[in-house]
Enzyme design. Structure first.
Site, mmCIF file in Angstrom:
data_model
loop_
_atom_site.group_PDB
_atom_site.id
_atom_site.type_symbol
_atom_site.label_atom_id
_atom_site.label_comp_id
_atom_site.label_asym_id
_atom_site.label_seq_id
_atom_site.Cartn_x
_atom_site.Cartn_y
_atom_site.Cartn_z
ATOM 1 N N SER A 96 0.850 -1.187 0.000
ATOM 2 C CA SER A 96 0.000 0.000 0.000
ATOM 3 C C SER A 96 0.881 1.232 0.000
ATOM 4 O O SER A 96 1.993 1.206 0.533
ATOM 5 C CB SER A 96 -0.886 0.014 1.250
ATOM 6 O OG SER A 96 -1.516 1.274 1.413
ATOM 7 N N TYR A 100 -1.793 -0.984 10.327
ATOM 8 C CA TYR A 100 -2.012 -1.399 8.944
ATOM 9 C C TYR A 100 -0.822 -0.975 8.080
ATOM 10 O O TYR A 100 -0.257 -1.786 7.336
ATOM 11 C CB TYR A 100 -3.306 -0.788 8.402
ATOM 12 C CG TYR A 100 -3.453 -0.932 6.910
ATOM 13 C CD1 TYR A 100 -3.895 -2.130 6.356
ATOM 14 C CD2 TYR A 100 -3.142 0.115 6.046
ATOM 15 C CE1 TYR A 100 -4.009 -2.285 4.983
ATOM 16 C CE2 TYR A 100 -3.259 -0.027 4.675
ATOM 17 C CZ TYR A 100 -3.688 -1.222 4.146
ATOM 18 O OH TYR A 100 -3.790 -1.374 2.793
#
Length: 167
Positions: free
Chosen positions: A58, A72
């Protein structure tokens, strides 16, 4: 070829409020599952003679993400670093390991974890002036999986973000 694409934030958790259970859930889904699936399939990938692993990370692995997404983001950074280490380790076996790193992509992920206002603010900051789509990302996976197209590429993170990181 193996594509490790499972992952989510589970929720936005401020650092001081994150529980052990939330931490473990995020790390298990985004980090441990990648390691376990990869480890389990290595015998088959080695037997193939020429294989590719493509892991999804990401943009937040590089930027740290937004408030409430620290774990995350860190778990995705782990996958990026793990992928580089694997690329070096598995190259003698003919296995290439790379990552696709989506920026802000219009999916149910952002419908769950980002407000419309935040997404609009992000859209305005992207040089291409739009959020990405799954169709923007899919060719990157195909490219990195195909030995005829990317047979000399390993240990890389391909950023798919409309220029978000050049701002």
């Amino acid at each position: 070829m193996l594509v490790n694409n499972a992952g989510t934030m589970v929720g936005r958790f401020p650092a001081g409020e994150l529980t052990d259970e939330q931490y473990e859930q995020i790390v298990h889904l985004n980090q441990t599952s990648v390691m376990e699936v990869t480890r389990g399939l290595l015998p088959l990938l080695r037997a193939a003679g020429q294989a590719a692993i493509v892991n999804t990370v990401s943009i937040s692995a590089r930027t740290g993400g937004s408030p409430g997404s620290a774990i995350y983001s860190a778990s995705k950074a782990f996958v990026a670093t793990y992928s580089k280490a694997l690329a070096r380790e598995l190259a003698p076996d003919g296995i290439r390991v790379n990552c696709v790193s989506p920026g802000t992509i219009s999916t149910d992920f952002h419908e769950r974890y980002s407000s419309r206002e935040k997404l609009e603010q992000t859209r305005k900051s992207i040089p291409l002036q739009r959020l990405g789509t799954p169709e923007d990302c899919a060719p990157a996976y195909l490219f990195l999986a195909a030995p005829l197209l990317s047979g000399y590429i390993t240990g890389q993170v391909l950023e798919i973000n409309g220029g978000q990181l050049i701002c």
